[in-house]
Design a protein around this motif. Structure first.
Motif, mmCIF file in Angstrom:
data_model
loop_
_atom_site.group_PDB
_atom_site.id
_atom_site.type_symbol
_atom_site.label_atom_id
_atom_site.label_comp_id
_atom_site.label_asym_id
_atom_site.label_seq_id
_atom_site.Cartn_x
_atom_site.Cartn_y
_atom_site.Cartn_z
ATOM 1 N N GLU A 115 -39.223 16.431 -37.060
ATOM 2 C CA GLU A 115 -40.316 17.317 -37.623
ATOM 3 C C GLU A 115 -39.923 18.012 -38.856
ATOM 4 O O GLU A 115 -40.717 18.155 -39.766
ATOM 5 N N LEU A 135 -43.662 11.244 -32.386
ATOM 6 C CA LEU A 135 -43.719 11.971 -33.544
ATOM 7 C C LEU A 135 -44.559 11.131 -34.579
ATOM 8 O O LEU A 135 -44.966 11.419 -35.705
ATOM 9 N N THR A 146 -36.638 15.902 -32.103
ATOM 10 C CA THR A 146 -37.947 16.490 -32.212
ATOM 11 C C THR A 146 -37.836 17.457 -33.409
ATOM 12 O O THR A 146 -38.508 17.385 -34.507
#
Ligand code: ADP
Length: 275
Positions: free
Chosen positions: A161, A123, A157
């Motif tokens: 995010e 990320l 994630t």
């Protein structure tokens, strides 16, 4: 007295049965209603970008046919809408997979520290692009737990995010991992991973419903950010499978924290001194 007694019993009994069957019907209706709601929601979520696409195609074939800059602008919007539909279909598939898996205990052993390190590595480009300072506070070493590595990566994630997306540019996102030999929420050893942002925060009114499919605290803003509204629903099912918890705390104007708590078996932790 005898008669009164019998009547009273029968009355209680009937009331009990009536109540039971009533509850049964309610449960069935609710499941049916939920399925219908879900299908209606999916249709709506797909139709919105489709309608936009249809409009732009028409414009491109008509009024914008000879207008090169307009054509370029419309094609870009069309690409964004198509990508959003693609993400939605991807998330729907993920959701149906994790729902189907929910009752199957994960058999693999994963190093949760390694899962976190690779999630954050993946990320990093997104954080840089969004001008967010992604700060890992992870211990060195390994912590083994029963789990599905891909699914756990998906959990973190989605959370990171969101923190990047909603936190906003110029802000920090801190990912902090801790162990406790005795975690109150679990009555045993556990690991907690907290993802904290410095974004606008979430109204407490919305917090209990955030893990519902398609629930958005601010639907216009979040649609514009490209979210599918399914990320936290996916997180919830994966955490259920791992007997984990999600704790959301937020203060308006200050930021939000999404904290995952996962149970560990005993004697699976080997942390370096530095950690
Ligand atoms: P979306 O695709 O809309 O981000 P999610 O299921 O991931 O869907 O999140 C549901 C909603 O929770 C979001 O629409 C947003 O309103 C809220 N939310 C999630 N994470 C954050 C965060 N870090 N800060 C503020 N709001 C958040």
């Amino acid at each position: 007295n005898d008669i009164t007694y019998t009547v009273a019993i029968r009355h209680v009994g009937e009331a009990g049965i009536a109540l039971l069957s009533f509850q049964d019907i309610t449960a069935l209706t609710t499941a049916g209603e939920m399925r219908r709601d879900f299908v209606a929601n999916v249709s709506h979520e797909l139709r919105t970008p489709l309608t936009a696409l249809m409009g732009f195609i028409e414009t491109l074939r008509g009024p914008a046919r000879d207008d090169a800059p307009a054509r370029e602008r419309f094609l870009e919007i069309m690409q964004n809408e198509t990508e959003r539909m693609n993400r939605l279909v991807g998330d729907l598939l993920s959701l149906s997979r994790v729902e189907a898996d929910e009752r199957v205990r994960p058999t693999g052993q994963v190093d949760i520290c390694a899962v976190m390190r690779s999630t954050l590595r993946n990320l990093n480009p997104l954080a840089i692009e969004a001008d967010v300072n992604l700060i890992p506070e992870l211990p060195k070493g390994t912590v083994m737990m029963a789990g599905d590595a891909d699914q756990l990566m998906q959990v973190f994630t989605n959370l990171v995010e969101n923190a990047i997306k909603y936190g906003g540019s110029g802000k920090r996102v801190i990912v902090r991992m801790n162990f406790e030999a005795q975690m109150n929420a679990l009555r045993g050893p556990g690991v907690s991973i907290a993802v904290r942002d410095e974004g606008p925060g979430i109204d407490p009114l919305h917090i209990p419903r955030l893990t519902e499919r398609f629930y958005r605290a601010d639907s216009h803003r979040n649609r514009a950010l490209g979210g599918t509204g399914l990320g936290l629903a996916i997180v919830k099912h994966i955490l259920n499978r791992h007997k984990g918890r999600l704790k959301i705390t937020s203060e308006l104007g200050q930021g939000s924290e999404f904290k995952v708590i996962l149970p560990l078996e005993q004697d699976t932790t080997t942390l370096d001194e530095a950690g």
